[in-house]
Motif scaffolding. Structure first.
Motif, mmCIF file in Angstrom:
data_model
loop_
_atom_site.group_PDB
_atom_site.id
_atom_site.type_symbol
_atom_site.label_atom_id
_atom_site.label_comp_id
_atom_site.label_asym_id
_atom_site.label_seq_id
_atom_site.Cartn_x
_atom_site.Cartn_y
_atom_site.Cartn_z
ATOM 1 N N ASP A 1 77.701 59.744 0.541
ATOM 2 C CA ASP A 1 76.917 58.650 -0.031
ATOM 3 C C ASP A 1 77.785 57.633 -0.761
ATOM 4 O O ASP A 1 77.481 56.434 -0.755
ATOM 5 N N SER A 2 78.846 58.078 -1.416
ATOM 6 C CA SER A 2 79.740 57.145 -2.115
ATOM 7 C C SER A 2 80.416 56.204 -1.119
ATOM 8 O O SER A 2 80.536 54.997 -1.359
ATOM 9 N N GLN A 3 80.846 56.758 0.003
ATOM 10 C CA GLN A 3 81.461 55.925 1.042
ATOM 11 C C GLN A 3 80.435 54.975 1.666
ATOM 12 O O GLN A 3 80.769 53.849 2.040
ATOM 13 N N VAL A 4 79.188 55.438 1.771
ATOM 14 C CA VAL A 4 78.112 54.584 2.282
ATOM 15 C C VAL A 4 77.918 53.384 1.363
ATOM 16 O O VAL A 4 77.836 52.228 1.815
ATOM 17 N N GLU A 5 77.840 53.627 0.045
ATOM 18 C CA GLU A 5 77.661 52.540 -0.922
ATOM 19 C C GLU A 5 78.788 51.511 -0.816
ATOM 20 O O GLU A 5 78.546 50.303 -0.817
ATOM 21 N N ILE A 6 80.021 52.013 -0.717
ATOM 22 C CA ILE A 6 81.173 51.116 -0.645
ATOM 23 C C ILE A 6 81.135 50.298 0.645
ATOM 24 O O ILE A 6 81.325 49.079 0.638
#
Length: 532
Positions: free
Chosen positions: A68-73
């Motif tokens: 999810d963190s990579q998705v946000e970025i």
């Protein structure tokens, strides 16, 4: 004395033309309309990227196995990459012209879209996002500036709202692309979704070459003959073209009696000293303009529009829609409503005015955000499926994007592109775009973390609070600019809170001058005079 004489000549000419103006409103200028369409089409690149990424990320996450963190970025980083383009666009457009800057933006996005389409891993995809982001930054800054400078005052709001129209059209196309390619194999579908964005940018670059250059940029280069030709084509009448040329010459420091096709002007076209006048040592009028431009861009994005548009599939999932097809179809409905209402807004900008639409838009957004937060909170704390709450949630999402499109969406670009004086316009608009993209990036890169921390309903209550603050800011600080030429904006700005009194005094002075028929100065200070 020469300057005063030039001002008197311009005033006398304005009064003489006013005496013979037709009572009927002139028809919209078709040539200016076509130029605005071509320039604004570049904004479709941002809209497509926003729309397509909201659905493509579902498949990218599964294919590349990202968290999810990579998705946000990945989703939000394009907005920060835009800063490179928007900050460089002001200087570039003063150097090579508005038209070739638009072509440059299309070429950069073309390369970025291809890189994303051929990405083999997360790092490769981020490189493509960086290149595409630069192109989007250029397009976002230059499209409204060019359109504002080429448009007659009678339809400037209508024409300058086109970039927002095409952003919304791009979002809708992105949603449709998601649905169309979602049936393809996993590794191929999302790559086509992203890569196909290169196609329209190629044709746009070719089409833009057929547009004329901005008359205001031509005057700043001393090319009065070329500027006059463009103004005759883009004005509602020959008299208006002469008045527009007279106003631009006054702001650019060119004597009114100068009629040569090519003249020598002080070289100010590459941004020298502009940043100092904008940020370090601004006049009260420029400071007021800058605060208004930064404020309207900040509040447009901080009220949560990108969270709704980029994460609409997740919002609908939280509301209880689990089918991937249904989520994508519901997302298409969001894009459709957003596009329809932006088209409605364009026809009211020059009739109703900027302030009434903006204030009404934000008031409605507050109500829809509070109701959306309430319905999502009820759903989150319920053990059973509540059909009424799901319907209310979907309705409020649609209402929110509709209300945003009626005012907050188009007026932000219209207002910020028309209030800066000529010499500061390109860099000033660039600052506004930079604030817009940074705020959008922060919102889109933190939304998942935000709703995990304070709940999905709490996130929308927060956005409602920000929109409420925005309403009071707009009511207090933003003057109405409807019907004013770009060179007449100076009398509206200079007193951040007491602008109403100043604007009223300026209006009374103008009326008194027209009644007396004297040649004295009316006290109206042009923003550009302080810079020239």
């Amino acid at each position: 004395m020469a300057e005063n004489g030039g001002a008197v000549m311009a005033d006398n000419k304005r009064l003489a033309v006013a005496d013979f103006e037709p009572a009927t409103k002139p028809k919209r200028n078709k040539f200016a309309f076509a130029c605005a369409i071509l320039a604004s089409l570049t904004s479709i690149m941002l809209g497509y990227d926003i729309g397509v990424m909201s659905g493509a990320i579902i498949f990218i996450k599964e294919d590349l196995k990202i968290n999810d963190s990579q998705v946000e970025i990945l989703v939000g980083i394009l907005n920060l990459y835009c800063l490179v383009g928007s900050c460089a666009a002001g200087r570039t457009s003063d150097w090579i012209g508005r038209r070739y800057t638009i072509v440059f933006a299309c070429v950069i996005f073309f390369v970025g879209a291809l890189l994303m389409g051929f990405a083999t891993n997360y790092a490769f995809l981020m490189v493509g996002r960086f290149v595409a982001g630069i192109g989007v930054g250029y397009a976002l800054m230059i499209a409204p500036v060019y359109t504002a400078e080429v448009s007659p005052a009678s339809s400037r709001g209508f024409l300058t709202s086109f970039p927002e129209v095409f952003i919304n059209s791009g979002i809708l196309l992105g949603y449709v692309s998601n649905y169309a390619f979602s049936k393809l194999p996993l590794h191929l579908g999302w790559r086509l979704m992203l890569g196909v964005g290169a196609v329209p940018s190629f044709f746009m670059a070719i089409g833009v070459l057929g547009m004329p250059e901005s008359p205001r940029w031509l005057v700043m280069q001393g090319r009065l003959g070329d500027a006059k030709k463009v103004l005759y084509k883009t004005s509602d009448s020959n008299e208006e073209a002469e008045l527009r040329l007279s106003d631009i010459k006054e702001v650019a420091g060119i004597p009114q009696d100068c009629t040569d096709d090519i003249v020598q002007v002080q070289k100010q076209s590459h941004g020298e000293g502009v940043w100092r006048e904008l940020l370090i040592n601004p006049t009260p009028a420029v400071r007021h303009v800058l605060i208004c431009a930064i404020g309207i861009h900040f509040f447009q994005q901080s009220s949560g529009i990108d969270a709704v548009v980029l994460y609409s599939p997740r919002i609908f999932e939280k509301a209880g829609i689990t089918s991937a097809n249904k989520k994508l179809l519901a997302t298409i409905a969001v894009g459709f409503v957003k596009t329809v209402f932006i088209l409605v807004a364009t026809f009211f900008l020059d009739k109703v005015g900027r302030r009434p639409l903006l204030l009404s838009s934000f008031a409605g957004m507050v109500i829809s955000l509070v109701t959306l937060g309430f319905s999502l909170t009820i759903i989150e704390h319920s053990d059973e499926k509540l059909t009424w709450a799901i319907v209310l949630c979907i309705t409020m999402v649609l209402a929110y994007v509709a209300l945003f499109s009626i005012g907050a969406g188009p007026i932000t670009w219209v207002y910020s592109s028309e209030i800066f004086p000529l010499r500061l316009r390109a860099q000033g608009a660039g600052i506004g775009v930079a604030v817009n993209r940074v705020t959008s990036g922060v919102i889109s890169m933190t939304f998942i973390s935000l709703y995990e921390a304070i709940s999905i309903g709490g996130a929308f209550f927060l956005f409602a609070g920000i929109a409420t603050v925005a309403w009071f800011f707009f009511f207090t600080c933003l003057p109405e600019t409807q019907g004013k030429t770009l060179e007449e904006m100076g009398g509206l700005f200079g007193n951040l809170v007491g602008w109403r009194k100043e604007a009223k005094m300026q209006k009374l002075k103008m009326k008194s001058k027209e009644v007396n028929g004297d040649g004295t100065s009316n006290g109206q200070i042009q923003l550009g005079n302080a810079q020239g």
